[in-house]
Write a protein that holds these residues in place. Sequence first.
Motif, PDB file in Angstrom:
ATOM      1  N   UNK A   1       0.841  -1.183   0.000  1.00 47.38           N
ATOM      2  CA  UNK A   1       0.000   0.000   0.000  1.00 47.38           C
ATOM      3  C   UNK A   1       0.881   1.238   0.000  1.00 47.38           C
ATOM      4  N   UNK A   2       0.333   2.323  -0.627  1.00 48.27           N
ATOM      5  CA  UNK A   2       1.125   3.541  -0.748  1.00 48.27           C
ATOM      6  C   UNK A   2       0.464   4.772  -0.145  1.00 48.27           C
ATOM      7  N   UNK A   3      -0.830   4.945  -0.381  1.00 49.09           N
ATOM      8  CA  UNK A   3      -1.488   6.174   0.074  1.00 49.09           C
ATOM      9  C   UNK A   3      -2.993   6.005   0.000  1.00 49.09           C
ATOM     10  N   UNK A   4      -3.717   6.864   0.711  1.00 51.92           N
ATOM     11  CA  UNK A   4      -5.169   6.923   0.549  1.00 51.92           C
ATOM     12  C   UNK A   4      -5.422   7.728  -0.712  1.00 51.92           C
ATOM     13  N   UNK A   5      -6.133   7.142  -1.648  1.00 47.62           N
ATOM     14  CA  UNK A   5      -6.341   7.757  -2.948  1.00 47.62           C
ATOM     15  C   UNK A   5      -7.636   8.566  -3.014  1.00 47.62           C
ATOM     16  N   UNK A   6      -8.768   7.932  -2.682  1.00 46.66           N
ATOM     17  CA  UNK A   6     -10.075   8.577  -2.823  1.00 46.66           C
ATOM     18  C   UNK A   6     -10.889   8.338  -1.556  1.00 46.66           C
ATOM     19  N   UNK A   7     -11.538   9.386  -1.066  1.00 40.16           N
ATOM     20  CA  UNK A   7     -12.446   9.294   0.074  1.00 40.16           C
ATOM     21  C   UNK A   7     -13.855   9.605  -0.429  1.00 40.16           C
ATOM     22  N   UNK A   8     -14.806   8.743  -0.106  1.00 41.27           N
ATOM     23  CA  UNK A   8     -16.202   8.951  -0.506  1.00 41.27           C
ATOM     24  C   UNK A   8     -16.891   9.882   0.489  1.00 41.27           C
ATOM     25  N   UNK A   9     -17.506  10.928  -0.039  1.00 38.49           N
ATOM     26  CA  UNK A   9     -18.250  11.887   0.777  1.00 38.49           C
ATOM     27  C   UNK A   9     -19.727  11.747   0.408  1.00 38.49           C
ATOM     28  N   UNK A  10     -20.572  11.285   1.338  1.00 44.08           N
ATOM     29  CA  UNK A  10     -21.982  11.081   1.025  1.00 44.08           C
ATOM     30  C   UNK A  10     -22.755  12.398   0.982  1.00 44.08           C
ATOM     31  N   UNK A  11     -23.506  12.579  -0.099  1.00 45.79           N
ATOM     32  CA  UNK A  11     -24.271  13.809  -0.303  1.00 45.79           C
ATOM     33  C   UNK A  11     -25.663  13.467  -0.815  1.00 45.79           C
ATOM     34  N   UNK A  12     -26.598  14.399  -0.657  1.00 47.15           N
ATOM     35  CA  UNK A  12     -27.945  14.190  -1.180  1.00 47.15           C
ATOM     36  C   UNK A  12     -28.059  14.680  -2.616  1.00 47.15           C
ATOM     37  N   UNK A  13     -27.440  15.800  -2.929  1.00 42.20           N
ATOM     38  CA  UNK A  13     -27.512  16.417  -4.256  1.00 42.20           C
ATOM     39  C   UNK A  13     -26.088  16.621  -4.757  1.00 42.20           C
ATOM     40  N   UNK A  14     -25.690  15.800  -5.719  1.00 43.08           N
ATOM     41  CA  UNK A  14     -24.305  15.847  -6.188  1.00 43.08           C
ATOM     42  C   UNK A  14     -23.934  17.190  -6.801  1.00 43.08           C
ATOM     43  N   UNK A  15     -24.824  17.803  -7.555  1.00 46.62           N
ATOM     44  CA  UNK A  15     -24.498  19.073  -8.208  1.00 46.62           C
ATOM     45  C   UNK A  15     -24.361  20.201  -7.194  1.00 46.62           C
ATOM     46  N   UNK A  16     -25.262  20.241  -6.212  1.00 47.92           N
ATOM     47  CA  UNK A  16     -25.162  21.259  -5.156  1.00 47.92           C
ATOM     48  C   UNK A  16     -23.866  21.076  -4.370  1.00 47.92           C
TER      49      UNK A  16
END
Length: 117
Positions: free
Chosen positions: A1-16
Motif C-alpha cells: 500500500x502507498x497512500x489513501x487515494x479517494x475518500x467517498x463523501x456522502x451527499x444528497x444532491x451531487x451538483x449542489x
Amino acid sequence: MKAIDIISIPVTDQQRAKEFYIKFGFTLIVENPFQNGANWIQLGLPGGGTTITLVNWFPQLTPGCIAGYVIKCDDLDATLEGLKEKGIEAGNADKTPWGRFATVKDPDGNSWSLHGK
C-alpha cells in the motif's frame, strides 16, 4: 500500500455539493455518468494527493456522517477570511496544544477541520 487515494463523501444532491466544494477550494478532476442516474464526481485540492468523490449510492453512508478529516492550511486566518468572502461559514479557530483548528460543514452537514497557524 502507498497512500489513501479517494475518500467517498456522502451527499444528497451531487451538483449542489460539487458547487460547494469548488467554491470551498477543490478542483474538478472528473465528472462522468456512473450508475442509476448518479455521476462519478471526483475533486481534489490543488497540489494534493488524496481526492474525494461525491457519492449517493452507498446506503451505509448517510449524508452528513463524515467528520474528522483535516485539511492543512498555511495560514488559517487567511483561509477563514477567504471562505467568508465566498459566503462559506466556518467555526471560530480553536487553539489546542497540537495546533489551531476551525470547522466547515458542507450543505449536507459533512464536517471538515481546517488546521493551520
